[in-house]
Write an enzyme that holds these catalytic residues in place. Sequence first.
Site, short mmCIF file in Angstrom:
data_model
loop_
_atom_site.label_atom_id
_atom_site.label_comp_id
_atom_site.label_asym_id
_atom_site.label_seq_id
_atom_site.Cartn_x
_atom_site.Cartn_y
_atom_site.Cartn_z
N ASP A 1 11.78 5.16 -26.96
CA ASP A 1 10.53 4.84 -27.04
C ASP A 1 9.85 5.58 -27.93
O ASP A 1 9.03 5.12 -28.85
CB ASP A 1 9.81 4.66 -25.61
CG ASP A 1 8.57 4.09 -25.77
OD1 ASP A 1 8.03 3.32 -26.73
OD2 ASP A 1 7.63 4.85 -25.42
N GLU B 1 20.25 8.24 -8.12
CA GLU B 1 18.85 8.88 -8.49
C GLU B 1 19.24 9.86 -9.67
O GLU B 1 18.27 9.68 -10.60
CB GLU B 1 18.38 9.68 -7.36
CG GLU B 1 18.00 8.97 -6.15
CD GLU B 1 18.88 7.98 -5.33
OE1 GLU B 1 19.89 8.22 -5.21
OE2 GLU B 1 18.47 7.42 -4.44
N LEU C 1 20.02 -2.45 -3.75
CA LEU C 1 20.81 -2.20 -2.63
C LEU C 1 20.81 -0.64 -2.26
O LEU C 1 21.49 -0.14 -1.59
CB LEU C 1 22.02 -2.87 -2.67
CG LEU C 1 22.10 -4.34 -2.95
CD1 LEU C 1 23.48 -4.90 -3.21
CD2 LEU C 1 21.32 -5.12 -2.15
N CYS C 2 20.01 0.13 -3.19
CA CYS C 2 20.01 1.49 -2.78
C CYS C 2 19.09 1.82 -1.61
O CYS C 2 18.02 1.16 -1.57
CB CYS C 2 19.22 2.08 -4.07
SG CYS C 2 20.54 3.08 -5.21
N HIS C 3 19.41 2.75 -0.83
CA HIS C 3 18.40 3.25 0.25
C HIS C 3 17.59 4.20 -0.16
O HIS C 3 17.87 5.17 -1.08
CB HIS C 3 19.37 3.98 1.07
CG HIS C 3 20.55 3.15 2.10
ND1 HIS C 3 21.66 3.00 1.26
CD2 HIS C 3 20.59 2.46 3.01
CE1 HIS C 3 22.53 2.02 2.08
NE2 HIS C 3 21.97 1.79 3.00
#
Lengths: 162, 162, 162, 162, 162, 162
Positions: free
Chosen positions: D129, D115, D75-77
Amino acid sequence: MSDLSHYRDDGAAHMVDVSAKDVTKRRATARGVLRTRADVVDRIASGDLPKGEAIATARIAGIMGAKRTPDLVPLCHPLPISGVEIDVTPADDGSGTVEITATVRTTGRTGVEMEALTAVTVAGLTLYDMIKAVDKAAVLTDIEVVAKSGGKSGDWTREGQA
Amino acid sequence: MSDLSHYRDDGAAHMVDVSAKDVTKRRATARGVLRTRADVVDRIASGDLPKGEAIATARIAGIMGAKRTPDLVPLCHPLPISGVEIDVTPADDGSGTVEITATVRTTGRTGVEMEALTAVTVAGLTLYDMIKAVDKAAVLTDIEVVAKSGGKSGDWTREGQA
Amino acid sequence: MSDLSHYRDDGAAHMVDVSAKDVTKRRATARGVLRTRADVVDRIASGDLPKGEAIATARIAGIMGAKRTPDLVPLCHPLPISGVEIDVTPADDGSGTVEITATVRTTGRTGVEMEALTAVTVAGLTLYDMIKAVDKAAVLTDIEVVAKSGGKSGDWTREGQA
Amino acid sequence: MSDLSHYRDDGAAHMVDVSAKDVTKRRATARGVLRTRADVVDRIASGDLPKGEAIATARIAGIMGAKRTPDLVPLCHPLPISGVEIDVTPADDGSGTVEITATVRTTGRTGVEMEALTAVTVAGLTLYDMIKAVDKAAVLTDIEVVAKSGGKSGDWTREGQA
Amino acid sequence: MSDLSHYRDDGAAHMVDVSAKDVTKRRATARGVLRTRADVVDRIASGDLPKGEAIATARIAGIMGAKRTPDLVPLCHPLPISGVEIDVTPADDGSGTVEITATVRTTGRTGVEMEALTAVTVAGLTLYDMIKAVDKAAVLTDIEVVAKSGGKSGDWTREGQA
Amino acid sequence: MSDLSHYRDDGAAHMVDVSAKDVTKRRATARGVLRTRADVVDRIASGDLPKGEAIATARIAGIMGAKRTPDLVPLCHPLPISGVEIDVTPADDGSGTVEITATVRTTGRTGVEMEALTAVTVAGLTLYDMIKAVDKAAVLTDIEVVAKSGGKSGDWTREGQA
C-alpha cells in the site's frame, strides 16, 4: 426462580465476574428455522440464487459469527471456542423451511449458549440475505437452545428433544 | 419468480455489483419477538436481572449490531447508515413476550433490510443473554422485515401490517 | 519516479487526504497462487480435506476479507465496496497449484487495489489453513495487481496480461 | 497422506473440535517477500514514500494482523497469543526485495502457523500500500511457514532452512 | 441551550437520522496530553522503551483508531474518512509531557470530532501501554476538540487557540 | 528505572513474549473525568439529551470497549476478561463534571490496566458524543490507573487514593 450472587445493587448492567468459576469442558447446541416458500427452499438446496451458493455461505458465516459473539452481545465474556459445527438443512417435505443447528464447544469458565445462538442467527441472516430478492416475506424463527452440558449447573436438554 | 441480472453462471457466491444502482434514500423496518415467561418479562421491565438493566443494553447492542452487518453477513454491501431507532417493548398483558422493532435509514445503492434484521437479532440475543440465568427455555422468534421504502423496487409493507 | 503532492515533510505515516479527488467508478483485479502438491489440489477440488469444503470457504473468506481492508492496512481509506467476485481454481494439469483471482469494484475517491489484494491473500490463507494438516510446506505466492481502471491515473494492465 | 480423526462425513466445513488436545507452548515462524524495484527499496529503507515511514507501519500492522487471524480465516480457533515479533528487512544488495519474517507464540491447544502467516501477509500488504504510488507492479510472494514447535506433531523446520 | 429536532420523546438512545443533512467537506482537530516523567519522555523520544519505538506505534494506532470510531461509540454514524494526520510530540522542556494532536477529514453528513478524539485517545492509550512498565502513574489528560469546520454549524475554534 | 528482560536490541516495536509469566488472577481499576457545564451534567443525569439516555449508553460502550483493547492498542496481549464493572457518576455539586471508573478482572499472564483505561476512555468518548451538540468545549481528562492487583509486581495503589 434462580437468583445469582453477582448482582449489583444499583441494577446497572455489568459483565458478571466469573473468575471464581471452574474451567470445564462445556458444550451448547442451538437451533432455528428460516421459513420461506417451497420453491425458494429448492433454490437454496440447488444453490440457484441471485447471490449464489447459499448453504456453504450460511455455514461459514455462522462459524465466523460464533467467534464474534463477545463483540456483539455486550455482557458476554470472551471465550476460547474449541469447536463449531453447523448444519443447514433444507426441508424436502414441501414445508418451505430450512433448519439451522449449531453446536459450539469450549473449555472455559462460562457456557457457550450465546455462541451457539449467535451462530444460528448469523447463519439464518445470511440465508435471509441470499433469498430476499426472491422472497421479501421470509421469517427467521424459533431460535432456541436445545441442549447444554458442562459447568456447575450441569446438563440440560429442552423438553421434547430427543 | 424474480430473476436478477447479476447472476454468476457457475453459481458461486459473490457480492453482487451494485455500482449501476442509484443512490437513493432508503428505509427498512424489521421486527422480532423474545418469548419467555411473564415473571421474566416483569424483571426485564424493571431491570431486576442478574446482569442488570436489560432494555437499554439491548437497544444499544442492536444499534451497534446494525453497524456490524457487513462484517457478519458475507455478501452484504457496506452502507453509510444514516439513522437507527430500536424499540424494546415488554408486553404488559402477561403473555411473557418482548417485542423488538428496528428502523434503519441510509442514502445508498442497496436497501437496509439486513441492517434492520441484524439490529433486531442482536438486540434479541442481548436480551436472551440477560435472562438466560432465569429462563433457559426462552425463544427468539418471528424475525421479519415489516416494511421497506426507497430504491427501484419501491415501497413494500408486509401483509397484515398497519 | 512519481512524486505525490500530499507528502508530509517529516516523513511521518499518515492517511493521505483524498477529499479533493473525484468520486468515480473504479475496479481492480488481483491474483495469487497457492503452491502445494498435486494430490492436495485433488483433495481441494473434491472437498476431501480435514476441515471440509475448501473452495467455497476460501471464496467467502476472501469476500469478507475485502471488506476488512481498512481495518488491516493502516493507511487505507474506508471505501463503499460495490461488488466483489473471487475465483478459486485448482489446476487440473498436475502442477499442484491453485489460482486465486479477485475483482473488487467501488464508486469512490481512491482505487481498490488493496481490497483486491486483501481478498486474494485472505482467500489464500484460508486455503492454506485447510490443507496445512496434509501439507506443511505449501507456499502462497505471486500475489499482484493485474489490472485496474478508473480514477485520474486511468486504466492499467500488468504487462503480459491478456 | 495424513488423515485426521475429526473428519465430518458430509465434507461440510467446520471448526475442528480441539478440546481433547493438550495446552502446550507453541511457536511458529513464517516468512514472505515483497518484490519491487531497487530504488523503491531504498525509499522504503529511508521512509521517503508518499505515505511516510514504511517499516514501522508494516511491523505494527503485522502484529495487529496476527491478533485478527480468527476474524479473517473462518476455521481458525481463537488463541491467546503470548508474543509476536516481526522483522521487515529491505535488501541492501540491489535485488529490489524486502524480506518479512514473523514469529508468533502461544500457550494453547492449536498451533500458530496461521497467525504467523497472517502477520507476514498483513505486513506485506501494508508495504504494498505504501509503495503502490511509485510501483504498480510489485509482487508479494513466497509466503510460507519456515518452522514450528510445540504440540503433538512436534518440531518442524522447512527443508533448506538453517 | 441548543435543542435538536431529532429528539425522541421517550428519551431512548438512538442514532439520530442525518439523511436530511448536506454532504459537505468537514474537518476536526483534537488534542490531548500524556503526563509522565521527564526521563520517560526522553525514552519515548529515543524509542528506548521495553516495547520499542513508541511514537510511530502511537501514530499508527491513532490512525487505525479513527477508523474504528463507529465500532466503539454506539451512536456515531459510520463516515468515509478521507484523511488522518496525527502528531505525537514529546516536550523538550523537561515538563514530562507528550502532546498528541489529530486532524481528521471527511466528505459526509456529520462532523468528525469523535473520530479526531478517538484518534487522540487511542494514540494516547498506546503510549500509556508502552511506558507503563517504567511509569505506573502516568495520566492521559486534557483531551478536547480544538477546531472544526464544515457543516451547517460552520467553523469553530476553541477559545484561546491560535 | 525499571528495565525489562524482553528488550529487543534494535528497539523495534514488538509484542513482548509473556509465555513464561504465571497465569494468576489480576484486577485493575482506572478512572477519568468528563468536564462540561453544570447544566449539561443535569441533562446527562436526567437522560434529557439529543441522543437520549447517556449513562447506560456510556457504561455499555465502556464494557464493550474493554473487550476491544487488543484490537486498538497494538502491543496489548489478548486476554480472557472475566468481569467488567463501570460507574458513570454525574457530580451533584455543580462542578460540571462526570466521573467514570472501571474495574476489569482476568485470570491471565498480563495485567488489565490497559483494558480498564480503554473502558474508561470509550465510556468517556461516548458521553462526549452525546453532549457535543450542547457543549462543544467539553474535555475528557485525568484518565489514570488507580489500583492494580495480581501478577509478579504485586498490588499497587496510586498515592492519595483511599
